[in-house]
Design a protein around this motif. Structure first.
Motif, PDB file in Angstrom:
ATOM      1  N   GLN A   1      53.422  28.609  46.865  1.00 36.89           N
ATOM      2  CA  GLN A   1      52.957  27.385  47.002  1.00 36.89           C
ATOM      3  C   GLN A   1      53.404  26.512  45.518  1.00 36.89           C
ATOM      4  N   SER A   2      53.063  27.057  44.567  1.00 36.71           N
ATOM      5  CA  SER A   2      53.252  26.477  43.160  1.00 36.71           C
ATOM      6  C   SER A   2      54.543  26.362  42.823  1.00 36.71           C
ATOM      7  N   ASN A   3      55.623  27.225  43.257  1.00 40.04           N
ATOM      8  CA  ASN A   3      56.631  27.005  42.918  1.00 40.04           C
ATOM      9  C   ASN A   3      57.486  26.067  43.711  1.00 40.04           C
TER      10      ASN A   3
ATOM     11  N   LEU B   1      62.279  27.638  35.128  1.00 37.77           N
ATOM     12  CA  LEU B   1      62.663  28.284  36.095  1.00 37.77           C
ATOM     13  C   LEU B   1      61.854  28.682  37.191  1.00 37.77           C
ATOM     14  N   PRO B   2      62.316  28.812  38.526  1.00 41.17           N
ATOM     15  CA  PRO B   2      61.526  29.434  39.542  1.00 41.17           C
ATOM     16  C   PRO B   2      60.501  30.295  39.025  1.00 41.17           C
TER      17      PRO B   2
ATOM     18  N   SER C   1      54.206  35.032  33.813  1.00 43.97           N
ATOM     19  CA  SER C   1      55.179  34.118  34.115  1.00 43.97           C
ATOM     20  C   SER C   1      56.515  34.898  34.368  1.00 43.97           C
ATOM     21  N   GLY C   2      57.030  34.700  35.563  1.00 45.26           N
ATOM     22  CA  GLY C   2      58.349  34.973  36.064  1.00 45.26           C
ATOM     23  C   GLY C   2      58.357  36.540  37.035  1.00 45.26           C
ATOM     24  N   ASP C   3      56.802  36.692  37.025  1.00 45.90           N
ATOM     25  CA  ASP C   3      56.671  38.132  37.529  1.00 45.90           C
ATOM     26  C   ASP C   3      57.044  38.480  38.894  1.00 45.90           C
ATOM     27  N   GLN C   4      57.221  37.717  39.794  1.00 46.98           N
ATOM     28  CA  GLN C   4      57.744  37.976  41.207  1.00 46.98           C
ATOM     29  C   GLN C   4      59.376  37.415  41.238  1.00 46.98           C
ATOM     30  N   PHE C   5      59.890  36.793  40.166  1.00 46.93           N
ATOM     31  CA  PHE C   5      61.209  36.657  40.019  1.00 46.93           C
ATOM     32  C   PHE C   5      62.149  37.780  39.715  1.00 46.93           C
ATOM     33  N   LEU C   6      61.589  38.757  38.909  1.00 51.37           N
ATOM     34  CA  LEU C   6      62.586  39.645  38.462  1.00 51.37           C
ATOM     35  C   LEU C   6      61.782  40.836  38.866  1.00 51.37           C
ATOM     36  N   GLY C   7      61.946  41.893  39.721  1.00 50.36           N
ATOM     37  CA  GLY C   7      61.091  42.740  40.023  1.00 50.36           C
ATOM     38  C   GLY C   7      61.799  43.701  41.265  1.00 50.36           C
TER      39      GLY C   7
ATOM     40  N   GLN D   1      67.564  28.825  43.932  1.00 53.46           N
ATOM     41  CA  GLN D   1      66.708  27.810  43.342  1.00 53.46           C
ATOM     42  C   GLN D   1      66.926  27.370  42.046  1.00 53.46           C
ATOM     43  N   ALA D   2      67.032  28.250  40.963  1.00 53.65           N
ATOM     44  CA  ALA D   2      67.326  27.860  39.613  1.00 53.65           C
ATOM     45  C   ALA D   2      68.775  26.830  39.608  1.00 53.65           C
TER      46      ALA D   2
END
Length: 418
Positions: free
Chosen positions: A156-158, A213-214, A225-231, A243-244
């Motif tokens: 949601q916050s994204n 960035l998302p 910050s960014g934890d679910q973006f790159l994993g 999205q970016a």
């Protein structure tokens, strides 16, 4: 029995970050040995300079390796169910992307975003700079049929996009530089030093804007910050990059239409450089695109930075070795031709970078038609203290008619505790 005890001891030590960081020492030694062997037995790819081993360079390598080993704790390792789920998502995504023609034409995967019109403006202070804080509805949604779409929409916050902005007072139109931050950043107090924002804004007379960035900064959905973006959820990275590109293109349109920007440059570092290189495939009118310490291939980076057992399991479960590489084509700067002319593309990269290996920058350099590139003898964040890089960035900005060195800029009085 002894082997099991040793493995148990290794796992126990891996759970303690300070002890885990000791792994940086043998990794640094391995880097030195491989460099010496390569210098004696093989030639480097054209355009990739040789690495001169010095105590300073090895210290840079050790710092990068320590950060990597500290970040790769056992609590971040995927579980057995994760391999199966991620493998299934990537297989479904590859089938869908191929059927829709996106693998053959990655540009067609991306939709043109609508104009950005409704923006809320606030303010803040960081590093003795007063900035404006912008917030707006991103409006990005993955297609309903895409794997991982529901998970992404659940963040949601994204859904609220944002940016910091340093704008000069007065009616005189000034050039703008869009600054795209690296992984784990997205806050003004972190981004300003990363771009030497005070220098670019005050000394070179630029207006600056830094989109978040998302899943970064105030958009984050986890502790980091960014934890679910790159994993390990590699489909998340696809949605995040799409999205970016969407968010940044809306900012570019807003600068042109609302701010009447006479010229706009794009400057990204690390993850931001990857994003800038992607956006360069859709925005031919940019005055320049500058990719600093760039990543250009996330599947290969994931493979090289993962512990060997994880990389092997990822291949066994149909994650790496085809599926991830194919799916990431739709968000890869190596598969989308840049729309920005060759003379407006620039790169800088570190020869001792262990986070974004020099091969990543070299691959982008080749795909971009071998534009101007500046190598420095340092690690991933070494550019911050490199006079070579600072001079290169200034030269690029001035040469592209964005910056105006020596420009007399009105400065605001900042309180002592600002």
């Amino acid at each position: 029995m002894i082997v099991q005890q040793l493995r148990g001891l290794e796992k126990a030590l891996a759970r303690v970050p300070p002890l885990r960081m000791l792994k940086a020492l043998p990794e640094t030694g391995g880097f030195a040995i491989r460099t010496l062997v390569r210098q004696r037995t093989s030639r480097l790819p054209d355009g990739l300079p040789d690495t001169r081993l010095t105590p300073s360079l090895l210290a840079h390598v050790a710092l990068d390796e320590a950060i990597l080993t500290a970040a790769m704790g056992p609590d971040r390792f995927p579980r057995r169910a994760d391999y199966e789920r991620v493998g299934a998502e990537l297989a479904a995504a590859r089938e869908l992307f191929d059927r829709r023609g996106w693998l053959g034409d990655p540009r067609s995967y991306h939709s043109d975003p609508p104009p950005l019109t409704h923006v809320q403006v606030g303010g803040g202070w960081a590093h003795r700079l007063r900035y404006e804080r912008l917030v707006w509805e991103s409006g990005f949604e993955p297609r309903a049929e895409e794997p991982g779409a529901d998970r992404w929409l659940g963040y949601q916050s994204n859904r609220l996009a944002g940016a910091w902005m340093l704008r000069h007072p007065g009616d005189e139109p000034r050039p703008w530089l869009v600054c795209l931050h690296g992984f784990g950043m997205g806050y003004a107090f972190m981004d300003f030093p990363a771009f030497h924002a005070a220098h670019l804004h005050r000394d070179l007379g630029l207006n600056l804007i830094g989109p978040t960035l998302p899943l970064h900064g105030r958009r984050k959905v986890a502790r980091m910050s960014g934890d679910q973006f790159l994993g390990f959820d590699l489909v998340n990275t696809v949605h995040g990059l799409a999205q970016a590109v969407w968010d940044v293109r809306r900012v570019l349109g807003w600068l042109r239409e609302v701010q009447a920007a006479p010229a706009i440059g794009l400057y990204g570092v690390s993850l931001g450089a990857y994003t800038a290189a992607l956006v360069a495939g859709f925005e031919p009118d940019l005055a320049l695109v500058l990719a600093g310490i760039p990543v250009s291939d996330f599947p290969s980076m994931f493979r090289s930075q993962s512990p060997l057992p994880i990389a092997r399991r990822a291949v066994e479960h149909g994650i790496l070795g085809g599926p991830a590489e194919d799916v990431h084509r739709v968000v890869s700067p190596l598969t989308i031709e840049p729309a920005v002319p060759l003379e407006r593309r620039f790169i800088f990269a570190g020869l001792a970078d262990r986070m974004s290996h020099p091969r990543q920058a070299h691959a982008l350099w080749q795909h971009w038609g071998r534009p101007r590139i500046r190598w420095y003898p340092g690690n991933h964040v070494g550019y911050l203290w490199s006079s070579t890089v600072t001079a290169f960035v200034d030269e690029v900005l001035v040469g592209s008619d964005l910056a105006r060195p020596g420009d007399s800029v009105q400065r605001e009085r900042v309180p002592a505790d600002g």
